[in-house]
Design a protein around this motif. Structure first.
Motif, PDB file in Angstrom:
ATOM      1  N   ARG A  38      14.062  -3.774   1.069  1.00  0.00           N
ATOM      2  CA  ARG A  38      12.795  -3.377   1.692  1.00  0.00           C
ATOM      3  C   ARG A  38      13.106  -3.014   3.138  1.00  0.00           C
ATOM      4  O   ARG A  38      13.486  -3.851   3.941  1.00  0.00           O
ATOM      5  CB  ARG A  38      11.752  -4.469   1.658  1.00  0.00           C
ATOM      6  N   GLN A  43       5.886   0.275   5.981  1.00  0.00           N
ATOM      7  CA  GLN A  43       4.624  -0.417   6.242  1.00  0.00           C
ATOM      8  C   GLN A  43       3.735  -0.302   5.019  1.00  0.00           C
ATOM      9  O   GLN A  43       3.709   0.736   4.358  1.00  0.00           O
ATOM     10  CB  GLN A  43       3.901   0.212   7.432  1.00  0.00           C
ATOM     11  N   GLY A  44       3.013  -1.352   4.714  1.00  0.00           N
ATOM     12  CA  GLY A  44       2.084  -1.333   3.597  1.00  0.00           C
ATOM     13  C   GLY A  44       2.620  -2.061   2.384  1.00  0.00           C
ATOM     14  O   GLY A  44       3.631  -2.750   2.443  1.00  0.00           O
ATOM     15  N   ARG A  45       1.930  -1.864   1.274  1.00  0.00           N
ATOM     16  CA  ARG A  45       2.268  -2.539   0.023  1.00  0.00           C
ATOM     17  C   ARG A  45       2.717  -1.505  -0.994  1.00  0.00           C
ATOM     18  O   ARG A  45       1.983  -0.568  -1.306  1.00  0.00           O
ATOM     19  CB  ARG A  45       1.035  -3.292  -0.498  1.00  0.00           C
ATOM     20  N   VAL A  46       3.929  -1.690  -1.531  1.00  0.00           N
ATOM     21  CA  VAL A  46       4.464  -0.774  -2.540  1.00  0.00           C
ATOM     22  C   VAL A  46       3.542  -0.774  -3.743  1.00  0.00           C
ATOM     23  O   VAL A  46       3.140  -1.829  -4.225  1.00  0.00           O
ATOM     24  CB  VAL A  46       5.906  -1.174  -2.936  1.00  0.00           C
ATOM     25  N   GLY A  47       3.178   0.402  -4.217  1.00  0.00           N
ATOM     26  CA  GLY A  47       2.269   0.543  -5.337  1.00  0.00           C
ATOM     27  C   GLY A  47       0.830   0.710  -4.899  1.00  0.00           C
ATOM     28  O   GLY A  47      -0.037   1.045  -5.694  1.00  0.00           O
ATOM     29  N   ASP A  48       0.569   0.480  -3.631  1.00  0.00           N
ATOM     30  CA  ASP A  48      -0.782   0.625  -3.093  1.00  0.00           C
ATOM     31  C   ASP A  48      -0.784   1.775  -2.097  1.00  0.00           C
ATOM     32  O   ASP A  48      -1.139   2.888  -2.435  1.00  0.00           O
ATOM     33  CB  ASP A  48      -1.221  -0.689  -2.449  1.00  0.00           C
ATOM     34  N   CYS A  49      -0.316   1.515  -0.906  1.00  0.00           N
ATOM     35  CA  CYS A  49      -0.260   2.536   0.131  1.00  0.00           C
ATOM     36  C   CYS A  49       0.855   2.156   1.103  1.00  0.00           C
ATOM     37  O   CYS A  49       0.817   1.062   1.673  1.00  0.00           O
ATOM     38  CB  CYS A  49      -1.596   2.635   0.861  1.00  0.00           C
ATOM     39  N   VAL A  50       1.857   2.996   1.236  1.00  0.00           N
ATOM     40  CA  VAL A  50       2.959   2.730   2.154  1.00  0.00           C
ATOM     41  C   VAL A  50       3.190   3.931   3.065  1.00  0.00           C
ATOM     42  O   VAL A  50       2.807   5.051   2.740  1.00  0.00           O
ATOM     43  CB  VAL A  50       4.279   2.388   1.415  1.00  0.00           C
ATOM     44  N   ARG A  78      10.747   3.653  -8.233  1.00  0.00           N
ATOM     45  CA  ARG A  78       9.417   3.260  -8.699  1.00  0.00           C
ATOM     46  C   ARG A  78       9.528   2.213  -9.809  1.00  0.00           C
ATOM     47  O   ARG A  78       8.788   1.222  -9.814  1.00  0.00           O
ATOM     48  CB  ARG A  78       8.634   4.481  -9.176  1.00  0.00           C
ATOM     49  N   PHE A  81       9.952  -1.390  -8.931  1.00  0.00           N
ATOM     50  CA  PHE A  81       8.746  -2.076  -8.475  1.00  0.00           C
ATOM     51  C   PHE A  81       7.667  -2.119  -9.555  1.00  0.00           C
ATOM     52  O   PHE A  81       6.513  -2.425  -9.292  1.00  0.00           O
ATOM     53  CB  PHE A  81       8.198  -1.405  -7.210  1.00  0.00           C
TER      54      PHE A  81
END
Length: 93
Positions: A38, A43-50, A78, A81
């Motif tokens: 990582r 910044q952010g959450r992988v799978g959500d918004c980075v 991808r 994760f």
């Protein structure tokens, strides 16, 4: 992936504080040389918004990475994760 240490002094100026040595002439972004990588600049959450905190100053491996690449590196990342592959099918007009 590592990159030449000179990139911290290049036109893109990768922030040296975000790097760690890999060899006398190679650096890596802190956090990427791990079994569960990582990047410190992610910044952010992988799978959500980075997003990348240093996008204009990212190192060459990041500049070279293509989300719809022919060799599948993006979809392998991808999958690591638990995310589905990107759909690369042509969009019907």
């Amino acid at each position: 992936m590592s990159f030449y240490w000179g990139e911290v002094h290049s036109e893109f100026a990768v922030p040296e504080a975000f790097t760690e040595p890999v060899s006398p002439t190679r650096l890596a972004m802190t956090g990427t040389n791990q079994s569960r990588p990582r990047c410190v600049a992610l910044q952010g959450r992988v799978g959500d918004c980075v997003s990348c905190a240093i996008y204009p100053n990212r190192p060459s491996p990041c500049r070279d990475f293509q989300p719809f690449d022919a060799d599948g590196a993006c979809n392998r990342a991808r999958a690591a994760f638990g995310l589905p592959p990107l759909d690369t099918s042509p969009v019907a007009a």
